[in-house]
Design a protein around this motif. Structure first.
Motif, PDB file in Angstrom:
ATOM      1  N   LEU A 156       0.831  -1.206   0.000  1.00  0.00           N
ATOM      2  CA  LEU A 156       0.000   0.000   0.000  1.00  0.00           C
ATOM      3  C   LEU A 156       0.865   1.255   0.000  1.00  0.00           C
ATOM      4  CD1 LEU A 156      -2.778  -1.066   2.541  1.00  0.00           C
ATOM      5  CD2 LEU A 156      -2.962  -0.912   0.046  1.00  0.00           C
ATOM      6  N   PHE A 157       1.951   1.231   0.745  1.00  0.00           N
ATOM      7  CA  PHE A 157       2.860   2.374   0.764  1.00  0.00           C
ATOM      8  C   PHE A 157       3.425   2.633  -0.636  1.00  0.00           C
ATOM      9  CE2 PHE A 157       7.111   4.185   1.131  1.00  0.00           C
ATOM     10  CZ  PHE A 157       6.897   5.276   1.968  1.00  0.00           C
ATOM     11  N   ALA A 158       3.878   1.579  -1.305  1.00  0.00           N
ATOM     12  CA  ALA A 158       4.439   1.735  -2.646  1.00  0.00           C
ATOM     13  C   ALA A 158       3.406   2.236  -3.642  1.00  0.00           C
ATOM     14  CB  ALA A 158       5.022   0.398  -3.118  1.00  0.00           C
ATOM     15  N   LYS A 159       2.157   1.897  -3.422  1.00  0.00           N
ATOM     16  CA  LYS A 159       1.094   2.304  -4.343  1.00  0.00           C
ATOM     17  C   LYS A 159       0.636   3.732  -4.084  1.00  0.00           C
ATOM     18  CE  LYS A 159      -3.623   1.016  -5.705  1.00  0.00           C
ATOM     19  NZ  LYS A 159      -4.742   0.058  -5.477  1.00  0.00           N
ATOM     20  N   GLU A 160       0.601   4.174  -2.826  1.00  0.00           N
ATOM     21  CA  GLU A 160      -0.029   5.441  -2.479  1.00  0.00           C
ATOM     22  C   GLU A 160       0.951   6.590  -2.242  1.00  0.00           C
ATOM     23  OE1 GLU A 160      -2.600   4.663   0.850  1.00  0.00           O
ATOM     24  OE2 GLU A 160      -3.557   2.951  -0.148  1.00  0.00           O
ATOM     25  N   VAL A 161       2.231   6.299  -2.031  1.00  0.00           N
ATOM     26  CA  VAL A 161       3.224   7.344  -1.766  1.00  0.00           C
ATOM     27  C   VAL A 161       4.193   7.407  -2.936  1.00  0.00           C
ATOM     28  CG1 VAL A 161       4.990   8.185  -0.170  1.00  0.00           C
ATOM     29  CG2 VAL A 161       3.000   6.955   0.714  1.00  0.00           C
ATOM     30  N   ARG A 162       4.177   8.542  -3.625  1.00  0.00           N
ATOM     31  CA  ARG A 162       4.995   8.655  -4.837  1.00  0.00           C
ATOM     32  C   ARG A 162       6.470   8.887  -4.520  1.00  0.00           C
ATOM     33  NH1 ARG A 162       6.592  12.913  -7.998  1.00  0.00           N
ATOM     34  NH2 ARG A 162       5.439  14.347  -6.670  1.00  0.00           N
ATOM     35  N   ARG A 163       6.771   9.785  -3.590  1.00  0.00           N
ATOM     36  CA  ARG A 163       8.168  10.082  -3.265  1.00  0.00           C
ATOM     37  C   ARG A 163       8.650   9.110  -2.195  1.00  0.00           C
ATOM     38  NH1 ARG A 163      10.070  16.142  -2.785  1.00  0.00           N
ATOM     39  NH2 ARG A 163      12.004  14.946  -3.016  1.00  0.00           N
ATOM     40  N   ARG A 164       9.430   8.141  -2.638  1.00  0.00           N
ATOM     41  CA  ARG A 164       9.910   7.091  -1.747  1.00  0.00           C
ATOM     42  C   ARG A 164      11.422   6.980  -1.832  1.00  0.00           C
ATOM     43  NH1 ARG A 164       6.020   4.810  -4.916  1.00  0.00           N
ATOM     44  NH2 ARG A 164       7.581   3.506  -5.968  1.00  0.00           N
ATOM     45  N   LEU A 165      12.008   6.429  -0.784  1.00  0.00           N
ATOM     46  CA  LEU A 165      13.449   6.168  -0.746  1.00  0.00           C
ATOM     47  C   LEU A 165      13.655   4.659  -0.679  1.00  0.00           C
ATOM     48  CD1 LEU A 165      14.575   8.864   1.858  1.00  0.00           C
ATOM     49  CD2 LEU A 165      14.574   9.051  -0.643  1.00  0.00           C
ATOM     50  N   ALA A 166      14.606   4.152  -1.465  1.00  0.00           N
ATOM     51  CA  ALA A 166      14.882   2.713  -1.523  1.00  0.00           C
ATOM     52  C   ALA A 166      16.206   2.431  -0.815  1.00  0.00           C
ATOM     53  CB  ALA A 166      14.934   2.234  -2.968  1.00  0.00           C
ATOM     54  N   LEU A 167      16.124   1.966   0.431  1.00  0.00           N
ATOM     55  CA  LEU A 167      17.320   1.689   1.211  1.00  0.00           C
ATOM     56  C   LEU A 167      17.801   0.260   0.961  1.00  0.00           C
ATOM     57  CD1 LEU A 167      15.865   4.051   2.849  1.00  0.00           C
ATOM     58  CD2 LEU A 167      17.093   3.146   4.843  1.00  0.00           C
ATOM     59  N   PRO A 168      19.107   0.057   0.909  1.00  0.00           N
ATOM     60  CA  PRO A 168      19.613  -1.319   0.857  1.00  0.00           C
ATOM     61  C   PRO A 168      19.334  -2.022   2.174  1.00  0.00           C
ATOM     62  CG  PRO A 168      21.422   0.255   1.086  1.00  0.00           C
ATOM     63  CD  PRO A 168      20.184   1.056   0.849  1.00  0.00           C
ATOM     64  N   ALA A 169      19.349  -3.348   2.144  1.00  0.00           N
ATOM     65  CA  ALA A 169      18.997  -4.142   3.323  1.00  0.00           C
ATOM     66  C   ALA A 169      19.882  -3.813   4.518  1.00  0.00           C
ATOM     67  CB  ALA A 169      19.078  -5.626   2.984  1.00  0.00           C
ATOM     68  N   ALA A 170      21.173  -3.584   4.283  1.00  0.00           N
ATOM     69  CA  ALA A 170      22.094  -3.304   5.391  1.00  0.00           C
ATOM     70  C   ALA A 170      21.691  -2.028   6.128  1.00  0.00           C
ATOM     71  CB  ALA A 170      23.523  -3.194   4.870  1.00  0.00           C
ATOM     72  N   ASP A 171      21.300  -0.987   5.391  1.00  0.00           N
ATOM     73  CA  ASP A 171      20.890   0.263   6.026  1.00  0.00           C
ATOM     74  C   ASP A 171      19.537   0.110   6.721  1.00  0.00           C
ATOM     75  OD1 ASP A 171      23.140   1.742   5.478  1.00  0.00           O
ATOM     76  OD2 ASP A 171      22.377   2.539   3.591  1.00  0.00           O
ATOM     77  N   GLN A 172      18.640  -0.663   6.135  1.00  0.00           N
ATOM     78  CA  GLN A 172      17.357  -0.915   6.796  1.00  0.00           C
ATOM     79  C   GLN A 172      17.572  -1.572   8.162  1.00  0.00           C
ATOM     80  OE1 GLN A 172      14.271  -2.833   4.468  1.00  0.00           O
ATOM     81  NE2 GLN A 172      15.092  -2.029   2.552  1.00  0.00           N
ATOM     82  N   GLN A 173      18.475  -2.546   8.208  1.00  0.00           N
ATOM     83  CA  GLN A 173      18.749  -3.238   9.462  1.00  0.00           C
ATOM     84  C   GLN A 173      19.457  -2.323  10.457  1.00  0.00           C
ATOM     85  OE1 GLN A 173      20.983  -6.611   8.085  1.00  0.00           O
ATOM     86  NE2 GLN A 173      19.266  -7.426   6.889  1.00  0.00           N
ATOM     87  N   ALA A 174      20.364  -1.485   9.968  1.00  0.00           N
ATOM     88  CA  ALA A 174      21.090  -0.571  10.860  1.00  0.00           C
ATOM     89  C   ALA A 174      20.133   0.429  11.505  1.00  0.00           C
ATOM     90  CB  ALA A 174      22.183   0.153  10.080  1.00  0.00           C
ATOM     91  N   TYR A 175      19.212   0.964  10.721  1.00  0.00           N
ATOM     92  CA  TYR A 175      18.234   1.892  11.293  1.00  0.00           C
ATOM     93  C   TYR A 175      17.291   1.168  12.249  1.00  0.00           C
ATOM     94  CZ  TYR A 175      19.395   6.123   8.682  1.00  0.00           C
ATOM     95  OH  TYR A 175      20.024   7.252   8.211  1.00  0.00           O
ATOM     96  N   GLY A 224       8.547   1.365   4.739  1.00  0.00           N
ATOM     97  CA  GLY A 224       8.786   2.331   3.670  1.00  0.00           C
ATOM     98  C   GLY A 224       9.551   3.528   4.198  1.00  0.00           C
ATOM     99  N   ALA A 225      10.038   4.361   3.274  1.00  0.00           N
ATOM    100  CA  ALA A 225      10.809   5.547   3.647  1.00  0.00           C
ATOM    101  C   ALA A 225      10.544   6.653   2.637  1.00  0.00           C
ATOM    102  CB  ALA A 225      12.303   5.229   3.706  1.00  0.00           C
ATOM    103  N   ALA A 226      10.688   7.905   3.081  1.00  0.00           N
ATOM    104  CA  ALA A 226      10.438   9.069   2.222  1.00  0.00           C
ATOM    105  C   ALA A 226      11.300  10.237   2.694  1.00  0.00           C
ATOM    106  CB  ALA A 226       8.954   9.449   2.253  1.00  0.00           C
ATOM    107  N   PRO A 227      11.543  11.223   1.825  1.00  0.00           N
ATOM    108  CA  PRO A 227      12.332  12.391   2.235  1.00  0.00           C
ATOM    109  C   PRO A 227      11.524  13.347   3.101  1.00  0.00           C
ATOM    110  CG  PRO A 227      11.587  12.651  -0.024  1.00  0.00           C
ATOM    111  CD  PRO A 227      11.171  11.277   0.397  1.00  0.00           C
ATOM    112  N   VAL A 228      12.211  14.073   3.955  1.00  0.00           N
ATOM    113  CA  VAL A 228      11.590  15.083   4.811  1.00  0.00           C
ATOM    114  C   VAL A 228      12.497  16.312   4.845  1.00  0.00           C
ATOM    115  CG1 VAL A 228      10.485  13.353   6.279  1.00  0.00           C
ATOM    116  CG2 VAL A 228      12.711  14.284   6.940  1.00  0.00           C
TER     117      VAL A 228
END
Length: 401
Positions: A156-175, A224-228
């Motif tokens: 749903l996030f990928a469908k409804e939010v246009r401005r998204r950030l694609a993090l690699p798996a390593a950064d997703q886990q670190a955050y 999901g992730a997006a710019p702020v």
């Protein structure tokens, strides 16, 4: 973002005036006895600027803000309340009431009375009232829902939010590890089965992430992730966005944007009906002058869709967290951090801030976490806005929250 205002000093009565008043009392009494009118003095108590969060207002504000008791208003005609009022500054010594003389000391040989002993042993009603109630669980936390449904929010996030950030798996886990460490430091180490928002205010990142885990002890998974844009220091009335864990609760009721333009033609809260997520007063680090800390109203909201949304990804706000309009709608419609709002509505009736056609998730959360990784270089997955986007920013754009 709104900075707390200042309070003027009170007047101090002179000692000589008090002496003259005492000397004049016999004459005033004689005058009253002979039929003359003596004006009665009075003291006006200052009205508090902020209502007690636990007490419902006596009447509906003129601006349109309402409580849980207000009947639902159609979404198309919903009134939009204004900004919250800053808290009153502490009273100065000059305006403080006189301190009564201290009570005479009780000899050590005299035992305390039963009443005084009971007062010392039992906590006061005021102190008990200050202890907040534990947050109400969301629907998933009171049932046996399959957590796979929470992870399906990615689609749903990928469908409804246009401005998204694609993090690699390593950064997703670190955050995810950084999120858990920050939650634990603030007493929420066992938090699970609800969504949590994480913001990295680093000037080389400027991003927001949605995380979820099904049980305490599991790793956090990114949805999901997006710019702020967070607070940009260097200009008057601009704060660094505060760090920590912030609870989203009806005690600091959200409101909606009116979509009006300021004197520079900027819609600081975005288009009409965008939701302003209010996290209450927070201590913000001043980004001007000699620095220091001052109270600021901490909020998360959309921004001008035509003039400022294209520069999300750099520090540009006065201390609040600016998010894309589509992400604002996504949070609002899905109720991503509306757990306490949904609980209030279920217990007390509809809240005007919650739209009737929303589709709230059973895994709703209530926390926004702000960190600063202080990255020295910008990661590839968090690109800064280009020169063309920055060139479109009009003069006076820094005046927006």
């Amino acid at each position: 973002m709104q900075q707390a205002g200042k309070k003027s000093k009170g007047r101090v009565a002179g000692i000589g005036a008090a002496v003259l008043a005492a000397l004049a009392m016999p004459a005033l009494a004689q005058n009253a006895a002979s039929g003359g009118a003596v004006a009665q003095g009075h003291i006006e108590r200052a009205m508090p600027l902020l209502p007690d969060p636990g007490q419902a207002p006596a009447a509906k504000p003129a601006s349109g803000a309402s409580s849980a008791q207000v009947p639902r208003i159609p979404d198309t005609a919903r009134p939009l309340p204004g900004m919250p009022v800053p808290p009153a500054a502490p009273a100065s010594a000059a305006s403080a009431p006189p301190v009564p003389p201290a009570a005479p000391a009780v000899p050590a040989s005299v035992p305390p009375s039963p009443a005084s002993a009971a007062e010392e042993a039992a906590p006061s009603a005021a102190s008990e009232a200050e202890i907040p109630e534990p947050p109400a669980p969301n629907l998933a936390q009171t049932s046996s829902l399959d957590p796979a449904g929470a992870l399906a929010m990615r689609q749903l996030f990928a469908k409804e939010v246009r401005r998204r950030l694609a993090l690699p798996a390593a950064d997703q886990q670190a955050y995810g590890r950084l999120l858990q460490r920050t939650l634990a430091e603030h007493g929420h180490g066992d938090l699970a089965n609800e969504y949590v928002l994480l913001v990295d205010r680093s000037q080389n990142v400027q991003a927001i992430f949605i995380y979820f885990r099904a049980a305490a002890g599991d790793n956090w998974s990114m949805i999901g992730a997006a710019p702020v844009s967070t607070g940009r220091p260097g200009t008057y009335d601009h704060f660094l966005t505060p760090l920590g864990v912030f609870e989203h609760t009806p005690r600091n009721m959200d409101f909606r944007a009116e979509g009006t333009l300021n004197e520079f033609g900027i819609r600081g809260y975005g288009a009409r009906d965008m939701r302003i997520y209010d996290f209450g007063w927070a201590d913000g680090e001043r980004g001007w002058g000699k620095g220091g800390v001052s109270p600021m109203r901490f909020q998360m909201h959309a921004t001008d869709p035509d003039k400022l949304e294209q520069v999300l990804g750099i520090r540009h706000s006065k201390g609040c967290v600016r998010i894309p309009a589509a992400l604002n709608v996504f949070f609002d419609h899905r109720g991503i951090i509306d757990a306490d709002y949904e609980a209030r509505a279920a217990a007390s009736g509809p809240l005007w801030i919650l739209k009737s056609k929303r589709e709230p998730t059973p895994w709703a959360g209530r926390y926004l976490v702000v960190v600063d990784t202080e990255r020295k270089a910008r990661p590839v997955w968090a690109p800064a806005p280009g020169g063309a986007a920055r060139a479109k920013v009009p003069a006076g754009a820094d005046s927006a929250d």
